[in-house]
Design an enzyme around this catalytic site. Structure first.
Site, PDB file in Angstrom:
ATOM      1  N   CYS A  93      12.581  21.316  12.083  1.00  0.00           N
ATOM      2  CA  CYS A  93      11.431  20.413  12.225  1.00  0.00           C
ATOM      3  C   CYS A  93      11.843  19.007  12.657  1.00  0.00           C
ATOM      4  CB  CYS A  93      10.587  20.381  10.962  1.00  0.00           C
ATOM      5  SG  CYS A  93      11.468  19.980   9.446  1.00  0.00           S
ATOM      6  N   ASP A 273       2.518  17.297  13.321  1.00  0.00           N
ATOM      7  CA  ASP A 273       3.252  18.174  12.416  1.00  0.00           C
ATOM      8  C   ASP A 273       3.900  19.326  13.183  1.00  0.00           C
ATOM      9  OD1 ASP A 273       4.170  19.731  10.352  1.00  0.00           O
ATOM     10  OD2 ASP A 273       2.280  19.813   9.258  1.00  0.00           O
ATOM     11  N   HIS A 275       5.317  21.971  11.882  1.00  0.00           N
ATOM     12  CA  HIS A 275       5.453  23.151  11.031  1.00  0.00           C
ATOM     13  C   HIS A 275       4.429  24.239  11.357  1.00  0.00           C
ATOM     14  CE1 HIS A 275       7.393  19.858   8.776  1.00  0.00           C
ATOM     15  NE2 HIS A 275       8.260  20.802   8.480  1.00  0.00           N
TER      16      HIS A 275
END
Length: 394
Positions: A93, A273, A275
């Site tokens: 990430c 984000d 993820h």
């Protein structure tokens, strides 16, 4: 749930587990960002030097957010080096976040801050930038190349990168793309010397004084805002970073998760984000002149409360001209590097005890990289000096 914090088992089993547990994702366009992030109406939102107020600025706000390149976890890409990693889910990430920051910098460098993406309009310059970030071992800034560059910074493939390691990896890769005419400098130890930075941005052999002697600069400043949690004394200056015209965002997050921060509202940071796991685009199966890019854009955002922010973060700024850098330093001297809550120390000239900088490139990517890993390496990640912990879920 895949738990990367538990060593054991070979990578074939790991990749099979990843394949069986992730879900495919198709980005939804036109989503009102505030529905995801609970943005407040009639309260200013600061995004990299631009201000918005909802609802009147909703359309422009979403166009701005959608124009960022959004890099998330991918699966089924070509293995990294000699490893068996074909997905970065669970460990990549921060690498995806530094890709988002650097790709936005390249868009600013080659286009402008006001450039806006449209699925119906082909932009060859933008397309070329995206191509360099595809999951291709030969891509200049691919997940494979960043992971391998991390080896030069002492990080094995598959281990956690903190903000500083990610920044150093991009700096190393930029040295092998000199034709881009962009200097990447990473401030170390919370100490910034203006003279040294200008040394790298100027050509000492340049003879034509009619042209500006300046190479555009990406300045990355890794920070430590506390021991285990952020000290509230820094909150105003961190927020101010996103108000500065030269800002290209920040990479950081909370323990177990890394985010690309692009702005704030009130005392919450606004971020993209990484993820979400998507299928990798194989470069040999697509038209590289017109990359199918909808999965690289989103209006999905979230807000992170200040008290959840990990104290390790790296803020970054892009200066196309020397005047822009001088203006940035003036701004620093009055805010980020001044008084109570200052984020770092800044001096105009190099102290006598410091070694002068050198233009000799000392970093090299590993030759014929073919390391083999039988287990997930978590030892270094758990004790990363950048202050993050290894991903255990998401």
């Amino acid at each position: 749930m895949l738990n990367m914090s538990e060593p054991g088992g070979d990578l074939t089993t790991l990749n099979n587990t990843i394949s069986n547990t992730i879900t495919d994702y198709s980005p939804v366009f036109g989503l009102h960002a505030e529905e995801k992030a609970s943005l407040q109406e009639d309260v200013s939102i600061e995004v990299l030097g631009s201000s918005y107020v909802l609802p009147p600025d909703r359309e422009h706000f979403e166009e701005d957010v959608r124009s960022f390149l959004w890099f998330s976890y991918r699966k089924n890409f070509r293995a990294i080096g000699g490893t068996a990693y074909t997905s970065d889910r669970g460990w990549g990430c921060m690498l995806r976040c530094i890709q988002m920051m650097y790709s936005h910098t390249l868009i600013r460098h080659n286009l402008s801050r006001s450039w806006r993406w449209s699925r119906d309009v082909h932009c060859p310059v933008y397309n070329a930038i995206l191509r360099d970030f595809l999951d291709d071992p030969n891509g200049l800034y691919s997940i494979q190349q960043i992971a391998k560059a991390g080896c030069s910074a002492g990080k094995d493939v598959g281990t956690w990168f903190g903000p500083n390691t990610a920044a150093q990896s991009i700096r190393i890769l930029s040295e092998f793309h000199r034709e881009l005419n962009l200097v990447v400098q990473v401030v170390m130890d919370n100490f910034m010397c203006i003279e040294d930075i200008k040394f790298f941005c100027k050509d000492e052999d340049k003879e034509d004084e009619s042209e500006e002697n300046w190479k555009p600069l990406l300045l990355i400043i890794p920070l430590r805002l506390g021991l285990s949690e952020c000290n509230n004394i820094y909150i105003d200056n961190i927020k101010h970073c996103f108000e500065i015209e030269q800002s290209v965002g920040a990479v950081g997050g909370r323990p177990n998760s890394a985010f690309y921060f692009v702005g704030y509202q009130n005392d919450k940071l606004l971020y993209l984000d990484p993820h979400v796991t998507q299928e990798s685009l194989a470069p040999d199966t697509i038209d590289l002149e017109r990359i199918p890019d909808e999965s690289y854009h989103t209006t999905k955002l979230d807000l992170l409360p200040w008290d959840q922010l990990d104290p390790s973060i790296a803020v970054a700024f892009y200066c196309k001209t020397e005047q822009s850098f001088d203006d940035l330093c003036d701004e620093f001297s009055q805010t980020l590097a001044d008084g109570t809550g200052s984020l770092f120390e800044m001096v105009k000239t190099r102290p006598s005890y410091m070694t002068p900088p050198s233009r000799i490139v000392g970093d090299r990517l590993p030759e014929n990289y073919s390391a083999e890993y039988d287990e997930v390496n978590t030892e270094d990640a758990a004790s990363d000096s950048d202050g993050f912990e290894i991903i255990s879920n998401s």
